[in-house]
Design an enzyme around this catalytic site. Structure first.
Site, short mmCIF file in Angstrom:
data_model
loop_
_atom_site.label_atom_id
_atom_site.label_comp_id
_atom_site.label_asym_id
_atom_site.label_seq_id
_atom_site.Cartn_x
_atom_site.Cartn_y
_atom_site.Cartn_z
N LYS A 198 70.36 79.60 -57.19
CA LYS A 198 69.45 78.57 -57.68
C LYS A 198 68.07 78.83 -57.08
O LYS A 198 67.87 78.73 -55.87
CB LYS A 198 69.95 77.19 -57.26
N HIS A 325 77.63 76.04 -67.90
CA HIS A 325 76.78 75.44 -66.88
C HIS A 325 77.61 74.46 -66.05
O HIS A 325 78.67 74.01 -66.47
CB HIS A 325 75.62 74.71 -67.57
#
Length: 429
Positions: A198, A325
């Site tokens: 991330k 996701h």
């Protein structure tokens, strides 16, 4: 066999969350989730899970009230019922969805996020009543295990001093060495063989260095970087040039389909998204402009498992890849994700999952990763069982909260450590 719904139970909870960083801020010590249960006249109960912020709960309550007397097999009817429930537009107008970092919220997205939990609960109950696993209700599995990717985050060692929070043993990861150490822990504990970082937290050069460090530590393993739209087109192209030889794909480097189309036109690195393609209406522009090459589905906001299958079929038609996701979820959602992923023929990318980060759950047994994969259950329904004591404990935490944790707000959590913090404007770099 009586499949009529006689009872619906909604249980909002707060679950522990580590101090994981993203471009908007940091995860709060606790995050809200909503557990949905539907029960039939025969006493068969099914479970589902979704976001637990107040706006979802306020929509789930009137929706649940409409379900009594309907059958758990009437899955199409769930969407008709959802359209009958009014959404308070003042709660979502112009707001960005922090939980999924998927762009501006709309009433339709909110409804689908609620419907998804009820659809999963109904499928779970229907499977139990018929003695069939959910994947058989979806047409049958094409794989016995679903591969997941290690979801790496820049992370503080702990939440700020004085903030009530649960402890974790992951340690800090705020530089390339920390990211590699975190990846090694993921591999040792769960056997993951692909890694997603991330990004959008530090300047791009620092995140490029982290990916390079991962490539050196895990040669040949698939790597991904997701800055959640924090970069300009020019920065996105520069990162793609720097990392093109090691990235499996670059996820949402720039915000919105037009910007993603510009990036796509200037690089051969595949682009993935869970931000510019989040509804069926957004598919046409993104696909015709070749803005994305991989769509990361999320059954929570696509409206459930069957809509996920429809999305996968459309992607297959246009030659676009499909994967999954993840938001901050518990075992119910991981089970649902695994069932639907097992039915998708062209799933060529490991799915995302936050589950290893969640130290708490509402199940009697946690789902296990073996070699980075979750075995697809053949037990009736989802193959999971609620732990009533754990559910009650996490619900009590929600009841005792002063309201500060009932809405996920990564920027507010960051302001505890940095009082002057404001959500950065996009593009950030």
């Amino acid at each position: 066999m009586n499949l009529t719904i006689t009872d619906v139970r909604l249980t909002p909870i707060l679950v522990a969350d580590p101090p994981l960083l993203n471009t908007q801020g940091v995860h709060q010590p606790y995050t809200p989730r909503l557990i949905v249960e539907v029960e039939t006249a025969d006493g068969v109960a099914g479970v589902g899970e979704t976001y637990g912020d107040t706006k979802y709960l306020e929509l789930a309550r009137p929706f649940a009230a409409k379900l009594a007397g309907r059958k758990v097999s009437d899955l199409n009817g769930l969407f008709t019922l959802a359209d009958q429930v009014a959404v308070d537009s003042s709660r979502i107008s112009g707001q960005v969805d922090v939980g999924g970092l998927r762009g501006v919220q709309t009433a339709d997205k909110l409804r689908l996020s609620v419907v998804s939990a009820f659809e999963v609960a109904c499928l779970d109950a229907l499977g139990k009543a018929l003695g069939l696993p959910v994947h058989e209700l979806l047409g049958g599995k094409v794989r016995d295990a679903v591969e997941y990717s290690a979801y790496l985050f820049y992370k503080w060692a702990s939440h700020p001093e004085g903030v009530a929070a649960e402890k974790d043993d992951w340690g800090a990861a705020v530089d390339p060495a920390g990211v590699v150490a975190q990846a090694r822990l993921f591999t040792e504990r769960y056997g993951f063989t692909s890694f997603k970082l991330k990004g959008g937290v530090f300047p791009p050069d620092e995140e490029i260095a982290a990916i390079r460090a991962l490539a050196e530590a895990f040669p040949g393993h698939p790597l991904r970087l997701d800055p959640n739209g924090a970069w300009s087109v020019a920065t996105s192209l520069e990162v793609a040039r720097e990392l093109g030889d090691v990235l499996e794909y670059l996820e949402d480097p720039a915000l919105g389909t037009p910007a993603m189309a510009e990036v796509s036109a200037g690089t051969t690195v595949p682009l993935a998204t869970n931000m510019c393609v989040t509804t069926f209406a957004e598919i046409e522009e993104a696909f015709t402009r070749d803005a994305v090459q991989v769509v990361l589905s999320d059954h929570h906001y696509w409206g459930g498992l069957r809509n996920t299958q429809q999305l996968a079929a459309i992607c297959r038609t246009f030659g676009v890849g499909i994967s999954m996701h993840s938001n901050t979820h518990l075992g119910i959602s991981l089970a649902a994700m695994t069932h639907v992923a097992s039915t998708v023929p062209d799933l060529h990318h490991a799915c995302d999952s936050h589950y290893p980060w969640q130290s708490e759950d509402v199940l009697t047994e946690r789902l296990e990763f073996e070699g980075g994969s979750v075995t697809v259950s053949d037990a009736p329904g989802l193959g999971v069982e609620l732990d009533r004591e754990k559910l009650a404990f996490l619900h009590r935490r929600w009841l005792d909260d002063d309201g500060s944790m009932r809405e996920r707000d990564d920027a507010a959590a960051m302001r505890v450590a940095e009082p002057g913090w404001v959500t950065p404007a996009v593009p950030r770099w």
